[in-house]
Design a protein around this motif. Structure first.
Motif, mmCIF file in Angstrom:
data_model
loop_
_atom_site.group_PDB
_atom_site.id
_atom_site.type_symbol
_atom_site.label_atom_id
_atom_site.label_comp_id
_atom_site.label_asym_id
_atom_site.label_seq_id
_atom_site.Cartn_x
_atom_site.Cartn_y
_atom_site.Cartn_z
ATOM 1 N N UNK A 172 11.427 64.817 -34.778
ATOM 2 C CA UNK A 172 12.087 63.644 -34.211
ATOM 3 C C UNK A 172 13.426 64.079 -33.624
ATOM 4 N N UNK A 173 13.644 63.798 -32.336
ATOM 5 C CA UNK A 173 14.878 64.176 -31.658
ATOM 6 C C UNK A 173 15.418 62.988 -30.875
ATOM 7 N N UNK A 174 16.690 63.123 -30.458
ATOM 8 C CA UNK A 174 17.304 62.113 -29.605
ATOM 9 C C UNK A 174 17.265 62.599 -28.166
ATOM 10 N N UNK A 175 16.979 61.681 -27.272
ATOM 11 C CA UNK A 175 16.863 62.048 -25.854
ATOM 12 C C UNK A 175 17.346 60.882 -24.997
ATOM 13 N N UNK A 176 18.460 61.098 -24.302
ATOM 14 C CA UNK A 176 19.024 60.063 -23.422
ATOM 15 C C UNK A 176 19.189 58.722 -24.139
ATOM 16 N N UNK A 177 19.718 58.777 -25.363
ATOM 17 C CA UNK A 177 19.970 57.554 -26.119
ATOM 18 C C UNK A 177 18.749 56.962 -26.776
ATOM 19 N N UNK A 178 17.600 57.633 -26.722
ATOM 20 C CA UNK A 178 16.376 57.145 -27.353
ATOM 21 C C UNK A 178 15.854 58.177 -28.337
ATOM 22 N N UNK A 179 15.111 57.682 -29.323
ATOM 23 C CA UNK A 179 14.445 58.568 -30.268
ATOM 24 C C UNK A 179 13.100 59.007 -29.689
#
Length: 233
Positions: A172-179
């Motif tokens: 699980x990572x963060x990407x452009x303010x989304x999970x």
């Protein structure tokens, strides 16, 4: 004794005189009808007109038969044309043998039961992530389980009866303010990563991110690829 007058006023009218048929008029009508029936087509030197007279100049039955043949030929030619074949709805094309049974059940209102009703979840844990998979004959499903035990189906599809889909990694990572939830699944050595972006009602498959990470070597490679497109931990 005086006879009373009739009360119906129509009875007081003089009788109508029925006219006698005119023999000359009858003879003229019969002769005109015979002449119209036996009249031949007007001759023409044009070859096309001569062909039309030869084909359609016979009896009414021959003319009707000719028109029917022309109509049937036109319908056959149109139905065999590429344009008509391309316009046939996809639903009318015969289905492959391997999917025929399932699709027939769905069209008849006999949709197969959900996997969670007929098979237990095979759990797979990766750190704090709880996932699982269900394998039933020729179908499979991949699930995410939250901390309350509620399941969300991430993937589902068809497989070979002898195949068993498994979940081999997840991150699980963060990407452009989304999970972004990345899951590696497959059977045997045929494994691939799929990316799911968190939205209002759960995670949704992202084809764009999945194409970026599908062949990543491991979870760190997934992080690196997402970081190169704007992701950050």
């Amino acid at each position: 004794m005086i006879n009373p007058m009739p009360t119906d006023p129509l009875m007081n009218l003089p009788p109508d005189r029925i006219p006698e048929p005119s023999q000359d008029r009858m003879t003229e009508t019969i002769a005109a009808a015979q002449q119209l029936f036996t009249r031949q087509p007007v001759k023409s030197t044009d070859e096309a007109a001569a062909f039309r007279r030869q084909f359609f100049g016979g009896t009414w039955m021959e003319a009707i038969l000719g028109a029917g043949l022309v109509t049937a030929a036109g319908i056959i030619a149109f139905s065999l044309s590429p344009t008509f074949i391309a316009a046939v709805p996809p639903g009318s094309v015969p289905l492959p043998a391997e999917t025929f049974r399932t699709d027939m059940q769905e069209t008849r209102g006999m949709r197969p039961p959900d996997l969670d009703m007929i098979a237990p979840l095979e759990p797979a844990t990766f750190g704090d992530l709880q996932l699982g998979v269900r394998n039933v004959e020729d179908r499979f499903g991949v699930y995410l389980v939250d901390d309350k035990g509620l399941e969300q189906q991430l993937l589902s599809g068809n497989k070979g009866v002898q195949e068993a889909i498994s979940v081999t990694d997840a991150v699980l990572t963060a990407w452009n303010g989304q999970q972004v939830l990345s899951v590696r699944s497959g059977f045997g050595d045929l494994q691939r990563w799929d990316a799911f972006v968190e939205e209002q009602f759960g995670f949704t498959l992202s084809p764009t991110l999945s194409r970026i990470i599908w062949d990543a070597a491991d979870a760190q490679d997934v992080r690196d690829r997402l970081a190169a497109t704007g992701a950050s931990d």
